[in-house]
Design an enzyme around this catalytic site. Structure first.
Site, PDB file in Angstrom:
ATOM      1  N   ASN A 259      14.322  25.207  22.807  1.00 31.69           N
ATOM      2  CA  ASN A 259      15.445  24.376  23.233  1.00 31.69           C
ATOM      3  C   ASN A 259      16.401  24.185  22.067  1.00 31.69           C
ATOM      4  OD1 ASN A 259      17.175  22.342  23.954  1.00 31.69           O
ATOM      5  ND2 ASN A 259      15.638  21.158  25.055  1.00 31.69           N
TER       6      ASN A 259
ATOM      7  N   CYS B 128      19.928  21.057  23.574  1.00 30.20           N
ATOM      8  CA  CYS B 128      20.094  19.660  23.977  1.00 30.20           C
ATOM      9  C   CYS B 128      21.233  19.022  23.183  1.00 30.20           C
ATOM     10  CB  CYS B 128      18.791  18.905  23.742  1.00 30.20           C
ATOM     11  SG  CYS B 128      18.916  17.182  24.224  1.00 30.20           S
TER      12      CYS B 128
ATOM     13  N   ASN C 214      22.694  25.706  28.413  1.00 29.01           N
ATOM     14  CA  ASN C 214      22.246  24.328  28.377  1.00 29.01           C
ATOM     15  C   ASN C 214      23.427  23.474  28.812  1.00 29.01           C
ATOM     16  OD1 ASN C 214      20.950  21.817  27.637  1.00 29.01           O
ATOM     17  ND2 ASN C 214      19.600  23.048  26.329  1.00 29.01           N
TER      18      ASN C 214
ATOM     19  N   CYS D 163      46.231  30.640  62.082  1.00 36.33           N
ATOM     20  CA  CYS D 163      46.916  29.604  61.290  1.00 36.33           C
ATOM     21  C   CYS D 163      46.926  28.280  62.054  1.00 36.33           C
ATOM     22  CB  CYS D 163      48.349  30.048  61.011  1.00 36.33           C
ATOM     23  SG  CYS D 163      49.348  28.804  60.156  1.00 36.33           S
TER      24      CYS D 163
ATOM     25  N   CYS E  20      49.010  23.881  58.789  1.00 34.52           N
ATOM     26  CA  CYS E  20      48.897  22.725  57.894  1.00 34.52           C
ATOM     27  C   CYS E  20      49.954  22.774  56.807  1.00 34.52           C
ATOM     28  CB  CYS E  20      47.500  22.665  57.273  1.00 34.52           C
ATOM     29  SG  CYS E  20      47.149  24.029  56.151  1.00 34.52           S
TER      30      CYS E  20
ATOM     31  N   CYS F  48      49.801  26.283  52.350  1.00 33.34           N
ATOM     32  CA  CYS F  48      50.243  27.490  51.640  1.00 33.34           C
ATOM     33  C   CYS F  48      51.722  27.365  51.300  1.00 33.34           C
ATOM     34  CB  CYS F  48      49.992  28.732  52.485  1.00 33.34           C
ATOM     35  SG  CYS F  48      50.798  28.717  54.097  1.00 33.34           S
TER      36      CYS F  48
ATOM     37  N   CYS G 288      53.103  27.354  47.468  1.00 33.03           N
ATOM     38  CA  CYS G 288      53.980  28.450  47.033  1.00 33.03           C
ATOM     39  C   CYS G 288      55.349  27.912  46.623  1.00 33.03           C
ATOM     40  CB  CYS G 288      54.133  29.472  48.157  1.00 33.03           C
ATOM     41  SG  CYS G 288      55.160  30.876  47.684  1.00 33.03           S
TER      42      CYS G 288
ATOM     43  N   CYS H 123      50.141  36.356  43.942  1.00 35.90           N
ATOM     44  CA  CYS H 123      49.422  35.455  43.021  1.00 35.90           C
ATOM     45  C   CYS H 123      48.086  34.995  43.581  1.00 35.90           C
ATOM     46  CB  CYS H 123      50.287  34.261  42.651  1.00 35.90           C
ATOM     47  SG  CYS H 123      50.377  32.991  43.927  1.00 35.90           S
TER      48      CYS H 123
ATOM     49  N   CYS I 128      48.124  30.925  47.752  1.00 29.23           N
ATOM     50  CA  CYS I 128      48.145  30.525  49.167  1.00 29.23           C
ATOM     51  C   CYS I 128      46.810  30.834  49.828  1.00 29.23           C
ATOM     52  CB  CYS I 128      49.297  31.198  49.905  1.00 29.23           C
ATOM     53  SG  CYS I 128      49.259  32.995  49.836  1.00 29.23           S
TER      54      CYS I 128
END
Lengths: 458, 453
Positions: free
Chosen positions: A131, A134, A199, A344, A347, A350, A354, A402, A405
């Site tokens: 170890n 820690c 760890n 779709c 909502c 995206c 964008c 990119c 979206c």
């Protein structure tokens, strides 16, 4: 059904899932229960120097009500060493087919290490994990991360342990360093049989806004602890693959036991693909109990079957060759986003992602007409709100590919990134730097280059 | 004197029967539900809400435990957000437009809104302060949702507002007309208090035209807002309608809001005439007061009902029976009701409302035995006020422009008195009040500017 058994530097286990050295492996009673639940192995909670623990010990970070990170200030085992040693022996005798590994941490002198190695070997344990990671409590006493963070100490102690031991030695690395390859090289130089990482990560997990106390609060005080859980998985995957690709590690063919945020079989599969040949789990068990291993095994096995892969060993490191420097990425590879209007749900996440933070190439369209967000104040009701709602449509000529979206879309499969021909010959930044250095150094040359090959960034 | 018996149920079970149908969300429930919200951009729920509350905005504040901030977002757009959280037909509005509805469960927007607004009502937090006084005075006639909303918006802008209310309590239908298990009286009164704390002067027990003349109002104030609602249920126009046991549905609901449940007369077998939301409310109340059977009698069929579908479903669950294509022709009885005589109907060609015209089937009379008949066949319009002010009306409703101004400059109107039945709801009334307040404010500011010139 796929074969899940592994042989990790001579340590065999029926599946790659081991409980990591931590509270879930604190006693023989617990590990017995864990093995009954199906765990392939367990790394005993670190034994060694005498300690005293505090309360409280844990803090968590939650997102949308779910724990994504667990922080602790618990130390190594606070049970007397002879009890731990006796129970290790009992468990190994009861469960000969499971991997039982003792984790150790003592003061940095050869005698202390010689003594504990002898004691561990006498238990019949399958291996020793050192170890060196820690990050709290022990490091202030010159142990744990204090060793792991100094390659010379790491190499020295590993060499002592190798000298005194006849069973496999696994060196556990701390992520709290700037270059983990240096730690890995030191372990190789010291003669380690295997590596394990990561760890926990140094962290302050939170401040209580009622009391201004830290979390966990220890009598009004708090401090850095070790961070684990799903939030650390990406860091663990990166550090583990970096170690796996370190030349000395590759040359010595050291197997790696991967850990850091493995919560389910998918996480496990990713660790395997990036070079882990055994897996260690702690937080998932701490949050939900030993039973979590059932679906880890079942899910991994089903996935391997679906892929037509006969053994878990066949996928170890399969994705490692894909890890590349930025300079070797193909600059001519091009994708654009496409939104499937049939799935779709409108909502507009995206759209806003964008338009606010990327390249403003998603339009809201009602039929062929581009419309602005918003509505007539006199409009209302379900029917008006839903029937007139526009759909997000990508203006592909302006899309830079990119992928934001696609990532923010809440509907799986609704937005896809489609590869499109860029019309340019493949080239990388490294090639460009070698062949046309001025392009990589001078903006005017870069502009000419873009015009020449037809790169238009609006 | 002959009277109808009151409920045979114990005080405890009556109390239980009139608890709010939906319990309040706990902090944990609210947090889980709020975290389900996707935080849509230009969200359809906000579009669907007649007051256009920034719904994702207030829900995310609940998720982040900023409940006060969440209530501010709601009340900014809808000062009666606590009432609307309870009485809005959310399936037809915000929740019906939720993007999660197509393949999942819509967010429980109404209950989340109640969670936030109750927080500020219970703590009596004032999230808005009146602007410095403008010196302008506005009188609002009627302290229902439209009037309270208009008054609150004007008070926030610094105008001195007086509300005149005919009834002993303010709140309009929220206080008197919404069944208790949808909205307790205390919620409505707490909203009234919040309006008063903005500096609005509410005078109850004042009848315009009796206690105060209309002329004095138009001369004493810079603007008038009429939110007088609708009147009583019109008479049935059939023999026997004055028998003991024939009651007005609106009055019946009002009794449950203002009197002890155990003192309200209720029949064993009740017939309700009508199929609108008031009829359903009266029917469910009769049932919850202990009526053994409640039958709704409607001359058209189920598909022509004006009640919201969720109300219809709710009534069915309450054990209410329906007699469609049945038209009452007489109330039977000597002193008190013993039955309702109806004639069977069939649907004919569409009438002026576009719905098929019900026609009586000759010789098809039958009698429904009952000891109580509740009439809920719509409400009369307050024509006299409009007539006295010489306002343009259409089918009895006051005609207004885009700013909710009536045909007479300086006099605005909103709520049920301008809204054709079917479109009328608390949330529409709130929006009417808001739009009128904006119009009044703009008009008075214009006056101030020209006065300064």
């Amino acid at each position: 059904m796929a074969d899940l058994s592994i042989d990790f530097c001579g340590i065999k286990s029926p599946n790659p899932f081991w409980l990591a050295s931590a509270p879930p492996t604190n006693s023989g009673h617990q590990i017995h229960k864990a093995f009954e639940a199906g765990w392939g192995g367990a790394v005993w909670k670190t034994i060694g120097a005498p300690v005293l623990n505090v309360s409280n010990r844990y803090g968590t970070i939650k997102y949308n009500g779910q724990i994504i990170g667990l922080n602790n200030v618990e130390l190594i085992s606070d049970r007397p060493i002879e009890i731990n040693l006796r129970e290790i022996a009992e468990i190994k005798k009861l469960w000969p087919d499971r991997a039982v590994i003792a984790s150790a941490m003592v003061e940095s002198n050869p005698l202390a290490w010689k003594t504990i190695i002898q004691q561990i070997e006498d238990t019949g344990a399958d291996g020793i994990e050192l170890n060196y990671g820690c990050p709290h409590g022990m490091s202030e006493r010159g142990m744990g991360a204090a060793v792991g963070q100094v390659p010379e100490y790491c190499e020295q102690i590993t060499a002592w342990v190798r000298e005194y031991s006849s069973i496999p030695v696994i060196v556990k690395l701390t992520p709290n360093v700037t270059n983990i390859s240096a730690s890995a090289r030191a372990a190789v130089a010291g003669g380690a049989h295997a590596l394990s990482l990561i760890n926990t990560i140094n962290s302050i997990v939170g401040v209580n806004l009622e009391t201004f106390e830290l979390s966990p609060n220890i009598g009004g005080k708090g401090g850095h602890g070790g961070y684990a859980g799903p939030a650390v998985k990406p860091i663990a995957l990166h550090l583990m693959s970096q170690v796996a690709l370190t030349e000395e590690v590759m040359r010595a063919k050291l197997p790696i036991s991967g850990m850091g945020g493995i919560m389910n079989w998918q996480d496990a599969a990713e660790f395997l693909l990036l070079g882990a040949s055994s897996l260690q789990v702690c937080t998932a068990a701490m949050l939900y109990g030993y039973r979590v291993v059932e679906d880890m095994i079942d899910g991994l096995s089903n996935w391997l079957d679906e892929k037509g892969i006969g053994s878990v060993n066949e996928i170890i490191g399969k994705s490692l060759p894909r890890i590349s420097d930025f300079g070797d990425f193909d600059l001519s590879f091009k994708t654009v986003a496409r939104v499937n209007p049939d799935s779709c749900i409108q909502c507009n996440l995206c759209y806003i992602a964008c338009n606010d933070t990327e390249h403003q190439c998603i339009d809201l369209k009602r039929g062929e007409e581009v419309v602005m967000p918003g509505f007539d104040e006199r409009d209302n009701g379900r029917i008006q709100a839903t029937s007139s709602r526009p759909f997000p449509v990508v203006r592909e000529s302006d899309c830079v590919g990119c992928d934001l979206c696609h990532n923010v879309c809440p509907v799986t499969g609704c937005i896809t990134m489609v590869e499109v021909p860029s019309g340019r010959a493949p080239t990388t930044w490294r090639q460009l730097s070698a062949e046309r250095p001025e392009v990589t150094q001078d903006w005017e040359a870069m502009k000419r280059y873009r015009a020449e090959v037809g790169i238009d960034i609006h | 004197m002959l009277t109808l018996p009151t409920s045979a149920l114990s005080a405890e079970s009556l109390e239980q029967n009139f608890q709010e149908v939906l319990p309040a969300l706990s902090k944990r429930e609210a947090s889980i539900e709020a975290n389900r919200c996707l935080f849509c951009y230009d969200a359809p729920c906000t579009h669907a809400c007649p007051t256009h509350i920034d719904i994702p905005g207030f829900i995310k504040k609940i998720a982040r435990d900023n409940v006060k901030g969440s209530a501010r977002v709601i009340l900014e757009s809808n000062f009666l957000g606590s009432t609307c959280a309870r009485v809005c037909p959310v399936e037809e509005l915000c929740e019906g437009a939720c993007v999660l509805g197509s393949d999942h469960k819509p967010i429980e927007i109404g209950r989340l809104q109640r969670y936030s607004t109750d927080f500020v009502l219970e703590k009596k937090l004032d999230l808005f302060k009146p602007a410095p006084s403008t010196g302008k005075k506005v009188v609002v006639i009627g302290a229902g949702p439209a009037g309270l909303s208009c008054a609150a918006e004007l008070a926030k802008l610094g105008h001195a507002v007086t509300i005149l209310e005919r009834k002993p309590l303010a709140g309009g239908l929220s206080t008197y007309g919404i069944v208790v298990f949808r909205e307790p009286v205390q919620v409505s009164l707490a909203e009234v208090e919040m309006v008063e704390r903005l500096g609005v002067n509410i005078k109850t027990g004042v009848t315009v035209g009796v206690d105060v003349t209309l002329e004095s109002l138009t001369s004493d104030y810079d603007a008038v807002f009429l939110s007088v609602g609708l009147g009583t249920v019109p008479s049935l126009g059939i023999p026997g309608e004055n028998l003991l046991g024939v009651v007005d549905g609106i009055k019946f609901i009002e009794d449950t809001k203002t009197q002890a449940y155990s003192s309200i007369p209720v029949g064993k077998h009740v017939c309700v005439i009508g199929a609108g939301n008031t009829a359903i409310d009266a029917a469910t109340i009769a049932r919850r007061l202990g009526a053994e059977s409640v039958t709704m009698v409607y001359r058209r069929s189920a598909s022509e009902m004006t009640a919201y579908n969720f109300e219809f479903e709710f009534a069915k669950k309450e054990g209410i029976e329906y007699r469609f294509l049945s038209n009452p022709v007489a109330v039977r009885g000597t002193d008190s009701v013993t039955g309702l005589e109806c004639v069977k109907m069939r649907l004919g060609a569409p009438d002026s409302s576009g719905r098929p015209r019900p026609e009586a089937i000759p010789d098809s009379n039958f009698v429904l035995e009952c000891d109580m008949v509740i009439s809920a066949i719509g409400q009369e319009k307050h024509q006299s006020l409009a007539q006295q002010l010489n306002l343009e009306t259409k089918n009895g409703y006051i005609v207004t422009d885009a700013h909710n101004q009536t045909s007479r400059p300086g006099i605005y109107a909103g709520g049920d008195c301008v809204r054709v039945t079917g479109d009328a709801s608390t949330v529409m009334a709130v929006q009417d009040g808001k739009i009128a307040a904006r119009g009044i404010h703009a008009q008075m500011l214009e006056g101030m500017v020209s006065a300064n010139d």
